[in-house]
Design a protein around this motif. Structure first.
Motif, short mmCIF file in Angstrom:
data_model
loop_
_atom_site.label_atom_id
_atom_site.label_comp_id
_atom_site.label_asym_id
_atom_site.label_seq_id
_atom_site.Cartn_x
_atom_site.Cartn_y
_atom_site.Cartn_z
N ALA A 101 2.64 -0.97 11.01
CA ALA A 101 2.18 -1.48 9.71
C ALA A 101 3.28 -1.46 8.66
O ALA A 101 3.08 -1.94 7.55
N GLY A 102 4.43 -0.93 9.02
CA GLY A 102 5.52 -0.85 8.05
C GLY A 102 5.95 0.59 7.85
O GLY A 102 5.30 1.53 8.29
N MET A 103 7.06 0.75 7.18
CA MET A 103 7.60 2.08 6.99
C MET A 103 6.69 2.92 6.09
O MET A 103 6.28 2.47 5.02
N ARG A 104 6.35 4.11 6.55
CA ARG A 104 5.54 5.03 5.75
C ARG A 104 6.47 6.00 5.02
O ARG A 104 7.43 6.51 5.60
N LEU A 105 6.15 6.24 3.78
CA LEU A 105 6.99 7.11 2.95
C LEU A 105 6.25 8.39 2.59
O LEU A 105 5.02 8.39 2.45
N SER A 106 7.00 9.45 2.45
CA SER A 106 6.44 10.72 2.00
C SER A 106 7.35 11.32 0.94
O SER A 106 8.57 11.11 0.95
N GLU A 107 6.73 12.08 0.03
CA GLU A 107 7.50 12.78 -0.98
C GLU A 107 7.96 14.12 -0.41
O GLU A 107 7.16 14.89 0.14
N GLY A 110 0.80 -1.22 0.00
CA GLY A 110 0.00 0.00 0.00
C GLY A 110 0.83 1.27 0.00
O GLY A 110 0.28 2.37 -0.11
N ALA A 111 2.14 1.13 0.14
CA ALA A 111 3.00 2.31 0.20
C ALA A 111 3.07 2.97 -1.18
O ALA A 111 3.32 2.29 -2.18
N HIS A 112 2.85 4.25 -1.20
CA HIS A 112 2.90 4.99 -2.46
C HIS A 112 4.31 5.52 -2.68
O HIS A 112 4.86 6.22 -1.82
N ILE A 113 4.90 5.16 -3.81
CA ILE A 113 6.25 5.65 -4.15
C ILE A 113 6.13 6.47 -5.43
O ILE A 113 5.94 5.93 -6.53
N ALA A 114 6.22 7.77 -5.28
CA ALA A 114 6.13 8.66 -6.45
C ALA A 114 7.47 8.67 -7.17
O ALA A 114 8.53 8.57 -6.54
N SER A 122 11.06 9.92 1.17
CA SER A 122 11.71 9.89 2.48
C SER A 122 10.81 9.17 3.47
O SER A 122 9.58 9.13 3.29
N LYS A 123 11.40 8.62 4.52
CA LYS A 123 10.59 8.01 5.59
C LYS A 123 9.82 9.10 6.32
O LYS A 123 10.36 10.15 6.67
#
Length: 486
Positions: free
Chosen positions: A392-398, A360-364, A384-385
């Protein structure tokens, strides 16, 4: 052999709008910075009759109106005015041109730069007159303003007229975008850093967008603009020059021949957009009434005063058929009365080949944006984290790595484009000027688009002022899974 700095600058059209808004203030800036050649004299000429004192008053007024008051130094202005002389002339009047030639001869003490800030139809007659008087030989060069014609045939005719008198290496065709700090910084970014070049190709880049958006309308230039339109006025020169600098191979050296050789290769690699492609790969638009910056503005036809099919917006999907860029779309767009003023180059990289994170992690995709105006900055978007604890796992942000050029170089003076161009032309450096074959290759490509529009009877699509153009321009990118950056 390096050219000798000019001892005399002759400006044709010295009382005109371009001269007063940009040329004369730029010469003042060079004077104030002590960058004009020692002993340089400046001879203004136009059809208007001025005494030298009256012309100096005109120049002083132009400087005070177009240079920030805090930057107007009376001593520097007086020093510029002391360099000035004036001689009225009309290229269709042999007697007046003869008097101008006599004045040039009297003032000349070395190399001469002729700047033809006139309508291009006068370039040939002016050059012929200079040649006939023996004033266009070795030690002289000529600086020309765009547009060089309105199609390939007229560009060839104008270039032939100039070439009868001046060798190509003494012709300096101006595209003022090439004098902008941000455009030159694109060259520095690409070829002064090892980290970008390995990624600057079709293996890693998914798409490129080049936007030149204006919020202004025709601003009193309706008669000219209606015979030109966005395609001739902006696409044929500014956008294609930005495309060349973005896409060209590394030149062997930063010098005129090497740089311009690489740019012409790009233009000759552009895939033709002709009668069979224009409807799918191009969009023409024309603004209607709307609001720009909370101000209600009229539509193009209202400003013009009569019906017109001239496009004030153009967007297209171009391809460069070479090894570096095969398969990468280059989206180009330019328009008037758009949502905000912006000139930028946006490169979107391809997505990572495999994600190790939660499904479900969004990677732009990473993206590099080079903004040229109104503010100069370089933005690199990376993943970036997101700070915090998450079972639930590492969340990523742009996030954006943002370099503001004005902030970074706050102590450095930002130079108007014509200061750079004048300094280079006076010293004989043609790197930031356009060669004849570039001009004609650009027209050949653009002419195919215009011919396709005529054949298909393409009418510009309406778009409200203050927006990003017709909806069909958005649809053109979305058909290919892409979206304009706004």
């Amino acid at each position: 052999m390096p050219a000798t700095p000019a001892s005399l600058l002759v400006i044709f059209g010295a009382s005109g709008d371009l001269a007063q808004r940009m040329l004369l203030p730029s010469l003042y800036g060079l004077q104030h910075a002590a960058l004009l050649p020692a002993g340089l004299r400046i001879l203004g000429t136009a059809r208007s009759e001025y005494e030298v004192a009256a012309f100096r008053d005109l120049v002083a007024d132009a400087v005070r109106r177009n240079v920030p008051a805090a930057d107007v130094d009376p001593a520097s202005l007086d020093a510029l005015l002391a360099r000035l002389d004036y001689q009225a002339a009309d290229s269709s009047d042999a007697a007046s041109m003869q008097r101008l030639g006599e004045r040039v001869t009297a003032l000349r003490n070395g190399d001469v730069l002729y700047h033809l800030s006139t309508a291009p139809r006068f370039y040939g007659p002016i050059c012929d007159a200079l040649g006939a008087m023996g004033l266009a030989g070795p030690g002289t060069r000529v600086m020309l303003e765009k547009p060089i014609g309105h199609d390939l045939a007229s560009a060839i005719e104008i270039n032939d007229g100039v070439a009868r008198v001046f060798d190509e290496d003494r012709v300096f065709r101006t595209d003022h975008y090439l004098g902008k700090e941000g455009v030159q910084n694109l060259i520095a970014l690409r070829f002064g850093n090892a980290m970008f070049e390995p990624l600057w190709n079709a293996r890693h880049i998914q798409q490129v967008q080049i936007t030149v958006a204006e919020t202004v309308g025709v601003e009193g230039r309706g008669d000219y603009y209606d015979t030109s339109g966005a395609t001739r006025d902006m696409l044929q020169n500014h956008l294609l020059q930005l495309l060349c600098l973005t896409a060209m191979e590394p030149p062997a050296r930063f010098e005129p021949t090497a740089v311009r050789n690489e740019k012409i290769k790009v233009l000759r690699s552009l895939r033709r957009i002709g009668r069979n492609e224009v409807q799918a790969e191009t969009v023409a638009g024309q603004y209607t009434s709307g609001a720009v910056g909370a101000k209600v503005v009229p539509g193009y036809i209202d400003e013009l005063g009569h019906p017109s099919r001239t496009e004030t917006f153009v967007a297209l999907r171009a391809h460069i058929d070479n090894w570096r860029w095969s398969g990468v779309p280059f989206y180009l767009r330019t328009g008037k009365r758009m949502a905000r003023r912006s000139t930028e180059i946006h490169l979107q990289l391809k997505s990572v080949p495999h994600s190790i994170f939660d499904p479900g992690a969004h990677i732009a995709p990473n993206a590099l944006t080079i903004r040229l105006q109104p503010d100069e900055r370089i933005e690199l978007r990376v993943m970036s984290k997101t700070p915090g604890l998450d079972r639930a796992g590492m969340r990523l942000s742009e996030v954006e790595l943002d370099l503001d050029m004005h902030e970074e170089f706050a102590d450095s003076t930002r130079r108007p484009a014509y200061e750079r161009l004048y300094m280079d032309a006076l010293e004989g450096n043609g790197t930031l000027f356009v060669r004849r074959d570039e001009t004609e290759a650009a027209w050949e490509w653009v002419d195919a688009i215009l011919d396709g529009w005529r054949a298909a009877d393409v009418r510009p699509r309406p778009y409200p002022a203050g927006t990003w153009g017709p909806a069909s321009a958005i649809a053109m990118t979305e058909r290919h899974g892409h979206t304009w950056r706004e």
